[in-house]
Design a protein around this motif. Sequence first.
Motif, PDB file in Angstrom:
ATOM      1  N   ALA A  26     -18.772   9.802   1.029  1.00  0.00           N
ATOM      2  CA  ALA A  26     -17.508   9.078   1.258  1.00  0.00           C
ATOM      3  C   ALA A  26     -16.344   9.755   0.553  1.00  0.00           C
ATOM      4  O   ALA A  26     -15.237   9.852   1.094  1.00  0.00           O
ATOM      5  CB  ALA A  26     -17.648   7.637   0.792  1.00  0.00           C
ATOM      6  N   SER A  27     -16.589  10.280  -0.663  1.00  0.00           N
ATOM      7  CA  SER A  27     -15.494  10.904  -1.429  1.00  0.00           C
ATOM      8  C   SER A  27     -14.979  12.165  -0.740  1.00  0.00           C
ATOM      9  O   SER A  27     -13.780  12.434  -0.718  1.00  0.00           O
ATOM     10  CB  SER A  27     -15.961  11.238  -2.847  1.00  0.00           C
ATOM     11  N   PHE A  28     -15.913  12.946  -0.119  1.00  0.00           N
ATOM     12  CA  PHE A  28     -15.484  14.164   0.589  1.00  0.00           C
ATOM     13  C   PHE A  28     -14.726  13.800   1.865  1.00  0.00           C
ATOM     14  O   PHE A  28     -13.739  14.452   2.219  1.00  0.00           O
ATOM     15  CB  PHE A  28     -16.688  15.042   0.938  1.00  0.00           C
ATOM     16  N   GLU A  32     -10.864  14.800   2.777  1.00  0.00           N
ATOM     17  CA  GLU A  32     -10.436  15.442   4.016  1.00  0.00           C
ATOM     18  C   GLU A  32      -9.349  14.621   4.705  1.00  0.00           C
ATOM     19  O   GLU A  32      -8.384  15.174   5.237  1.00  0.00           O
ATOM     20  CB  GLU A  32     -11.629  15.626   4.953  1.00  0.00           C
ATOM     21  N   ALA A  33      -9.503  13.288   4.675  1.00  0.00           N
ATOM     22  CA  ALA A  33      -8.496  12.412   5.291  1.00  0.00           C
ATOM     23  C   ALA A  33      -7.140  12.574   4.605  1.00  0.00           C
ATOM     24  O   ALA A  33      -6.088  12.595   5.260  1.00  0.00           O
ATOM     25  CB  ALA A  33      -8.951  10.952   5.224  1.00  0.00           C
ATOM     26  N   VAL A  34      -7.153  12.717   3.275  1.00  0.00           N
ATOM     27  CA  VAL A  34      -5.898  12.941   2.534  1.00  0.00           C
ATOM     28  C   VAL A  34      -5.300  14.300   2.917  1.00  0.00           C
ATOM     29  O   VAL A  34      -4.084  14.430   3.090  1.00  0.00           O
ATOM     30  CB  VAL A  34      -6.141  12.848   1.004  1.00  0.00           C
ATOM     31  N   VAL A  82       0.063   2.951   6.618  1.00  0.00           N
ATOM     32  CA  VAL A  82      -1.344   3.011   6.207  1.00  0.00           C
ATOM     33  C   VAL A  82      -2.100   3.865   7.223  1.00  0.00           C
ATOM     34  O   VAL A  82      -2.014   3.630   8.435  1.00  0.00           O
ATOM     35  CB  VAL A  82      -1.969   1.594   6.121  1.00  0.00           C
ATOM     36  N   LEU A  83      -2.805   4.873   6.722  1.00  0.00           N
ATOM     37  CA  LEU A  83      -3.606   5.764   7.568  1.00  0.00           C
ATOM     38  C   LEU A  83      -5.069   5.395   7.377  1.00  0.00           C
ATOM     39  O   LEU A  83      -5.583   5.441   6.258  1.00  0.00           O
ATOM     40  CB  LEU A  83      -3.371   7.224   7.168  1.00  0.00           C
ATOM     41  N   ILE A  84      -5.729   5.022   8.449  1.00  0.00           N
ATOM     42  CA  ILE A  84      -7.142   4.623   8.360  1.00  0.00           C
ATOM     43  C   ILE A  84      -8.007   5.723   8.948  1.00  0.00           C
ATOM     44  O   ILE A  84      -7.861   6.083  10.131  1.00  0.00           O
ATOM     45  CB  ILE A  84      -7.381   3.275   9.071  1.00  0.00           C
ATOM     46  N   ASP A  85      -8.892   6.269   8.116  1.00  0.00           N
ATOM     47  CA  ASP A  85      -9.752   7.376   8.543  1.00  0.00           C
ATOM     48  C   ASP A  85     -10.941   6.814   9.317  1.00  0.00           C
ATOM     49  O   ASP A  85     -12.055   6.700   8.801  1.00  0.00           O
ATOM     50  CB  ASP A  85     -10.233   8.171   7.315  1.00  0.00           C
ATOM     51  N   LEU A 233      -4.863  21.719   6.741  1.00  0.00           N
ATOM     52  CA  LEU A 233      -5.684  21.474   7.918  1.00  0.00           C
ATOM     53  C   LEU A 233      -4.870  21.686   9.194  1.00  0.00           C
ATOM     54  O   LEU A 233      -3.711  21.341   9.265  1.00  0.00           O
ATOM     55  CB  LEU A 233      -6.225  20.043   7.892  1.00  0.00           C
ATOM     56  N   PHE A 234      -5.509  22.280  10.176  1.00  0.00           N
ATOM     57  CA  PHE A 234      -4.886  22.552  11.474  1.00  0.00           C
ATOM     58  C   PHE A 234      -3.648  23.441  11.376  1.00  0.00           C
ATOM     59  O   PHE A 234      -2.692  23.264  12.106  1.00  0.00           O
ATOM     60  CB  PHE A 234      -4.473  21.247  12.185  1.00  0.00           C
ATOM     61  N   ALA A 235      -3.671  24.405  10.460  1.00  0.00           N
ATOM     62  CA  ALA A 235      -2.503  25.287  10.337  1.00  0.00           C
ATOM     63  C   ALA A 235      -2.276  26.055  11.639  1.00  0.00           C
ATOM     64  O   ALA A 235      -1.151  26.337  12.018  1.00  0.00           O
ATOM     65  CB  ALA A 235      -2.680  26.253   9.173  1.00  0.00           C
TER      66      ALA A 235
END
Length: 423
Positions: A26-28, A32-34, A82-85, A233-235
């Motif tokens: 969950a922490s990883f 990644e979501a951040v 709020v961003l929900i992964d 991410l996604f550069a």
Amino acid sequence: MEHETRITRAWVLRPEVKTANPRREASFALEEAVSLADALPNLDVLGATVVRLQKLHPGMLFGSGKIKELKAIFEAEEVELVLIDGSVSPVQQRNLEKEWGVKLLDRTGLILEIFSDRARTREGVLQVEMAALTYQRTRLVRAWTHLERQRGGLGFVGGPGETQIEADRRAIDEQLISLRRQLAKVVKTRELHRGARAKVPYPIVALVGYTNAGKSTLFNRLTGAEVFAKDMLFATLDPTMRKLELTDGPEVILSDTVGFISDLPTELVAAFRATLEEVLAADLILHVRDISHSESENQAQDVQEILTSLGVDEDTPMIEVWNKLDLMVGEEGDALRATAARQEDILAISAISGEGLDNLIEAVSVKLVGERKTEVLSLPFSAGKQRAWLFKENLVEAEEQDETGFQITVRWTARQSATFQKL
């Protein structure tokens, strides 16, 4: 007077349903979501939380106690977004927005926002817009006006000077039909370009890998190109192609592709299939891995699954490139180098320092043209045609002449040797 850029205050949530064997830590996943959120412009991520749940609640996603607890945090921090992964239904989105007094984006919406910001080519822009419309079709229109940006967007983001998508579903469907027609023209043009390239016998080498694995940095290092490469991410979103001359082999076309990511929303897999078509046409795939990342094995598995879903031929040769050796110091780095050296089709490199790149180029050459061997040929003076062919193919390392003819040292592949025998 210049208009000041408005920064949106955001918080990331990762719902984690308690299961016996979660695939990812969950922490990883939260980290990644951040990183995804950080890839958006003008966003300030104030905090991130893993929310552990016994089950997902159909109407509100979270239980009432957790909703109140999070509301208190959001009010104290003055959170606007709020961003929900994870996946959030339109009903859950509406209810949570009303309860918390914020705007909300789920993982698909967030990735669409990033893609809209990154798309550079006409094809990329059309694909993003199609994916956004497909997603937006099920949702309330004007949901994303919180992400205000001064430059023109793609229509679905919202903000000053940007066109809103029509609320009416029929209008959206008409737009989708129009976009599909435009995309078909763009793809046809690219197929013509690919057809023209096919007449030039350059093999295609495609770089693939999890997003942020360092593909664009490697691409730039090998070709001297200035592709946008950033620790983000996604550069890179659109495939970029450059010619690369191998020191001991043919000229090749090197293709840099969009980075893969776990749980890529299905709308995006479909929309970006064309962007990844270059991988299907590749003669060789270089799978670039960030070997310094603790989730490297899971990321590699995600990449393999996406390649399989794209229909990449299992017989297409592949080299696994363990990148970011510069981040692996001491014994850990030495152990990785030793492990890679013992295995076929695995090379350890650093695109930043350049370590291992000569070995990589040699491995690409061997994969495309075969292993080269050095041999000495004895040709009579009458074999002028054969001798001329050897020189024309740049296979001659040295030549001596005696009373019987020529002693020619050549370095060649088994295929070139077989061609020579038929002359």
